[in-house]
Design a protein around this motif. Sequence first.
Motif, short mmCIF file in Angstrom:
data_model
loop_
_atom_site.label_atom_id
_atom_site.label_comp_id
_atom_site.label_asym_id
_atom_site.label_seq_id
_atom_site.Cartn_x
_atom_site.Cartn_y
_atom_site.Cartn_z
N MET A 299 -47.98 3.63 -10.86
CA MET A 299 -49.44 3.75 -10.85
C MET A 299 -49.89 5.00 -10.10
SD MET A 299 -52.32 1.11 -9.31
CE MET A 299 -51.79 -0.25 -10.30
N LEU A 300 -49.19 5.30 -9.00
CA LEU A 300 -49.59 6.40 -8.12
C LEU A 300 -49.60 7.74 -8.84
CD1 LEU A 300 -50.40 7.14 -5.24
CD2 LEU A 300 -47.96 7.45 -4.72
N VAL A 301 -48.61 7.99 -9.70
CA VAL A 301 -48.52 9.28 -10.37
C VAL A 301 -49.73 9.53 -11.27
CG1 VAL A 301 -47.18 8.40 -12.35
CG2 VAL A 301 -47.00 10.81 -11.69
N TYR A 302 -50.23 8.48 -11.91
CA TYR A 302 -51.41 8.64 -12.76
C TYR A 302 -52.63 9.07 -11.94
CZ TYR A 302 -48.69 5.94 -16.18
OH TYR A 302 -47.72 5.49 -17.04
N PHE A 303 -52.82 8.43 -10.80
CA PHE A 303 -53.97 8.76 -9.96
C PHE A 303 -53.84 10.14 -9.33
CE2 PHE A 303 -54.59 4.03 -9.77
CZ PHE A 303 -55.86 4.03 -10.33
N ILE A 304 -52.63 10.53 -8.95
CA ILE A 304 -52.44 11.85 -8.36
C ILE A 304 -52.79 12.94 -9.37
CG2 ILE A 304 -50.69 13.48 -7.53
CD1 ILE A 304 -49.29 11.10 -6.20
N VAL A 305 -52.27 12.80 -10.58
CA VAL A 305 -52.58 13.78 -11.64
C VAL A 305 -54.08 13.79 -11.93
CG1 VAL A 305 -52.25 14.36 -14.08
CG2 VAL A 305 -50.30 13.62 -12.69
N TYR A 306 -54.67 12.61 -12.02
CA TYR A 306 -56.10 12.51 -12.35
C TYR A 306 -56.97 13.17 -11.28
CZ TYR A 306 -60.44 10.39 -14.05
OH TYR A 306 -61.71 10.19 -14.54
N ILE A 307 -56.64 12.92 -10.02
CA ILE A 307 -57.42 13.50 -8.92
C ILE A 307 -57.30 15.02 -8.91
CG2 ILE A 307 -57.53 13.70 -6.39
CD1 ILE A 307 -56.77 10.69 -6.29
N ALA B 204 -69.12 9.15 -13.72
CA ALA B 204 -68.80 7.82 -13.19
C ALA B 204 -68.20 6.94 -14.30
CB ALA B 204 -70.05 7.16 -12.63
N TYR B 205 -68.73 7.06 -15.50
CA TYR B 205 -68.19 6.30 -16.64
C TYR B 205 -66.74 6.72 -16.92
CZ TYR B 205 -67.43 5.06 -21.57
OH TYR B 205 -66.90 4.59 -22.74
N CYS B 206 -66.50 8.02 -16.90
CA CYS B 206 -65.15 8.53 -17.15
C CYS B 206 -64.17 7.97 -16.12
CB CYS B 206 -65.15 10.06 -17.09
SG CYS B 206 -65.93 10.86 -18.51
N ILE B 207 -64.56 8.02 -14.86
CA ILE B 207 -63.69 7.53 -13.78
C ILE B 207 -63.46 6.03 -13.93
CG2 ILE B 207 -63.50 7.20 -11.28
CD1 ILE B 207 -65.11 9.81 -10.97
N LEU B 208 -64.52 5.29 -14.26
CA LEU B 208 -64.42 3.83 -14.42
C LEU B 208 -63.43 3.47 -15.52
CD1 LEU B 208 -65.42 0.92 -13.87
CD2 LEU B 208 -67.22 1.34 -15.57
N ILE B 209 -63.52 4.14 -16.66
CA ILE B 209 -62.64 3.84 -17.79
C ILE B 209 -61.18 4.08 -17.40
CG2 ILE B 209 -61.96 4.55 -20.12
CD1 ILE B 209 -64.49 2.88 -20.04
N PHE B 210 -60.93 5.20 -16.74
CA PHE B 210 -59.56 5.53 -16.37
C PHE B 210 -59.01 4.56 -15.33
CE2 PHE B 210 -56.40 7.71 -13.76
CZ PHE B 210 -55.52 8.15 -14.73
N VAL B 211 -59.77 4.32 -14.27
CA VAL B 211 -59.30 3.44 -13.19
C VAL B 211 -59.07 2.03 -13.72
CG1 VAL B 211 -59.92 2.37 -10.99
CG2 VAL B 211 -60.35 4.81 -11.36
N LYS B 212 -59.99 1.54 -14.53
CA LYS B 212 -59.86 0.20 -15.10
C LYS B 212 -58.58 0.07 -15.92
CE LYS B 212 -62.18 -3.03 -18.24
NZ LYS B 212 -63.32 -3.20 -19.19
N ALA B 213 -58.28 1.08 -16.73
CA ALA B 213 -57.09 1.04 -17.59
C ALA B 213 -55.81 1.03 -16.76
CB ALA B 213 -57.09 2.23 -18.54
N ILE B 214 -55.77 1.81 -15.69
CA ILE B 214 -54.56 1.88 -14.87
C ILE B 214 -54.40 0.62 -14.04
CG2 ILE B 214 -53.34 3.16 -13.09
CD1 ILE B 214 -53.60 4.61 -15.78
N VAL B 215 -55.48 0.17 -13.41
CA VAL B 215 -55.40 -1.02 -12.55
C VAL B 215 -55.06 -2.26 -13.35
CG1 VAL B 215 -56.74 -2.55 -11.05
CG2 VAL B 215 -56.94 -0.07 -10.79
N LYS B 216 -55.67 -2.39 -14.54
CA LYS B 216 -55.38 -3.55 -15.39
C LYS B 216 -54.13 -3.38 -16.23
CE LYS B 216 -59.90 -5.74 -15.73
NZ LYS B 216 -60.82 -6.44 -16.65
N ASN B 217 -53.52 -2.20 -16.13
CA ASN B 217 -52.25 -1.92 -16.82
C ASN B 217 -52.37 -2.12 -18.33
OD1 ASN B 217 -49.60 -1.19 -17.20
ND2 ASN B 217 -48.77 -3.20 -16.66
N PHE B 218 -53.39 -1.50 -18.93
CA PHE B 218 -53.52 -1.56 -20.38
C PHE B 218 -52.28 -0.92 -21.01
CE2 PHE B 218 -58.46 -1.42 -20.17
CZ PHE B 218 -58.46 -2.73 -19.72
#
Length: 362
Positions: free
Chosen positions: A1-9, A336-350
Amino acid sequence: MLVYFIVYIFVMAMTFRKNDSSSDKGKCIFFLFFLGFLGYFRCFDVGADNIVYSLNFNMTTMNPNSFSAYTEFEIGFSYVIAFFKRIISTDYLTFMGALYVFWMISFYRFTSFFKEGYMLTLFVGISLLYFTHSYNAMRQTFALSLYIYTLPLLFSTKKYSLSLYIGLCILIGMLFHRTLIILGLLPLYRLPIIEKILYKKKLLVCLTFMSLLAFVLKGSIYSLLSKASIFLDLLGERYSEYYEVAENAEKTASIFSAILDTFIVSLCIWLLPIKHKYYTFFVFSLFCGIFCQNLLGVLSALFLRVSMNFFLFEIIAIAIILNEKKLSMCKIILVAYCILIFVKAIVKNFDDIVPYTNQLFV
């Protein structure tokens, strides 16, 4: 999970940092290269579809009788597998990695074609999951990768260009992923009667929200779809199965997600500058996308992949709006919508993309 957030940030930080256009382009290439590295070397357990895809891959040879042994693949995709195995490698992950790298190359072509900011387009594309989702929608992503090179024909004023565009949409769709055929409808935005409607923003926003009635009229939509069995047969065995389970599907589009997506699409339609040379095209593609999502998603979440084709252009539409100097509050809402969509997908492990593991580090 961490690598996705690091790249995104890092992508987000580089996107909203002031820089010149040449630096913007270079950073986009760097991040696409890094994303390609992650996709090429991902392990077998990253993604939900690898088991059935690998079974088909392992069984496929140059003999057409070996195609689609475990699940239906379009004939063109099966031949791509067969030629890849004969010429390059028989390793499944190498094949999937090559498809992902091709998607990175095509996405760069996509950003450079519309020129709405390389990093901004990349940020929105990552946010709307066109990079992580492609760990599973491999055939569809490959078809979209090919489709991107048809875009000059869609906007060309030359004779026969639209006919060639439609023909290529049908060809790519039939050979690699049948949902792509629907993009052959996009030239309709040029019709004078449709073009006139596309400038009536209030009407379009009202019609967009009316598409939410699909959640009330699910039974009627299912009944109407049953009359389109010939069309479903054209799409193939997999989509016929989607339809057969749709009436009692446990996983349909979320009403909350549908309302949120409909609001964002309506906001984009409202905010897109009429002066933009592709204004009517983006409004038409967004309108088609949300109607397709709400009408089919209410039956089964599996049908949402059809609207994914139209929403490829939502990436550019949002980038256009974020490039506007004014509309600061609306920019905040869209980011904010963009961030929400991305975070939701990673946290919920779509699509089972978490945890990310790399072949080089296991």
